[in-house]
Design an enzyme around this catalytic site. Structure first.
Site: not given
Ligand SMILES: NC(=O)c1ccc[n+]([C@@H]2O[C@H](COP(=O)([O-])OP(=O)(O)OC[C@H]3O[C@@H](n4cnc5c(N)ncnc54)[C@H](OP(=O)(O)O)[C@@H]3O)[C@@H](O)[C@H]2O)c1
Length: 250
Positions: A133, A146
């Site tokens: 990120s 984070y």
């Molecule tokens: N959205 C943003 O603005 C943004 C920006 C920068 C970086 N990111 C990064 O992008 C990645 C995806 O984020 P997102 O925004 O798409 O969030 P999201 O929609 O909340 O998706 C997160 C995914 O990770 C899974 N997950 C969480 N904890 C887990 C665990 N212990 N074991 C297995 N799966 C797990 C969740 O499923 P379950 O909860 O069912 O396990 C879900 O499939 C993350 O690493 C986040 O930090 C996001």
């Protein structure tokens, strides 16, 4: 040629958008999450090449078993995407929540890379990708776990890029700004340059296809974060506490 792609945290948000994009290209895609019922009920009908696994990425044995089941003959690409935030920003840290963030955001990447590494080394080909990120470039107020976890992922990838030179493996680190997903939908603060998840996933896929080492986007956020990163830290602290440290005082 069809590729074998495994995406951790591929049940919602960026991970599921990536899974759909790879599946639509005719690739076989494995996704995991702690609760695969979060996938749309009809995903199998629309994307028959997606296979889902109930896996917690902090459990390395579970993850290795899932990757082995999905790709017994070899894996082309793993995207260590699973991650969580800390929820609302707080001056007083919730240490249990901080530990959980590190376990998932850092431990989960290490476990994913471990599950893929030997398979890829045996074939002298493969691609390890981590979703970090822009938050990993600076210590954000009220969000230390984070920021710290994503900083660790950025440096882990930087080292692995050096260590895998000449092996046939590639390592890519992706640093998104704000993407509209269930993770950010919980945020109660402004999210400049927020991008729809399908657009974010398309840019990420393009960077992976081009085997970029570090991809920071969107470009506006790249400029902001690069400036904040390069500032003398006294200035950084002044700006952040003056303008952005809007967390509760408890
Ligand atoms: N959205 C943003 O603005 C943004 C920006 C920068 C970086 N990111 C990064 O992008 C990645 C995806 O984020 P997102 O925004 O798409 O969030 P999201 O929609 O909340 O998706 C997160 C995914 O990770 C899974 N997950 C969480 N904890 C887990 C665990 N212990 N074991 C297995 N799966 C797990 C969740 O499923 P379950 O909860 O069912 O396990 C879900 O499939 C993350 O690493 C986040 O930090 C996001």
């Amino acid at each position: 040629m069809s590729k074998k792609v495994f995406i951790t945290g591929g049940t919602t948000g960026i991970g599921f958008e990536l899974a759909k994009a790879y599946a639509l290209e005719g690739n076989e895609v494995g996704v995991c999450g702690r609760d695969i019922t979060k996938l749309p009920a009809d995903y199998k009908k629309s994307y028959p090449t997606i296979k889902a696994y109930n896996v917690d990425v902090t459990n390395s044995e579970q993850l290795i078993n899932a990757v082995n089941d999905f790709a017994p003959q070899g894996l082309d690409l793993i995207i260590a995407n699973a991650g969580i935030g800390v929820g609302s920003k707080k001056r007083i840290p919730d240490f249990a929540a901080q530990r959980k963030v590190f376990d998932i955001n850092v431990g989960g990447v290490i476990n994913a890379f471990e599950a893929a590494y030997e398979k890829m080394m045996n074939k002298k080909s493969g691609h390890l990708v981590a979703i970090a990120s822009v938050a990993g470039f600076v210590g954000l107020p009220g969000n230390g776990a984070y920021s710290g976890s994503k900083a660790a992922v950025i440096k882990l990838c930087e080292s692995m890029q050096l260590d895998t030179r000449g092996t046939g493996l590639n390592v890519t680190c992706i640093c998104p700004g704000f993407i509209d997903t269930p993770l950010t939908q919980k945020n109660d603060h402004p999210m400049p340059f927020l991008m729809p998840s399908h657009k974010g996933a398309s840019l990420i896929k393009n960077a992976i296809d081009n085997k970029e080492t570090l991809f920071i986007f969107p470009w506006q956020m790249k400029i902001v974060i690069t400036l904040l990163d390069k500032l003398p830290r006294a200035f950084y602290r002044m700006i952040m506490s003056f303008k952005f440290a809007n967390y509760s005082k408890e």
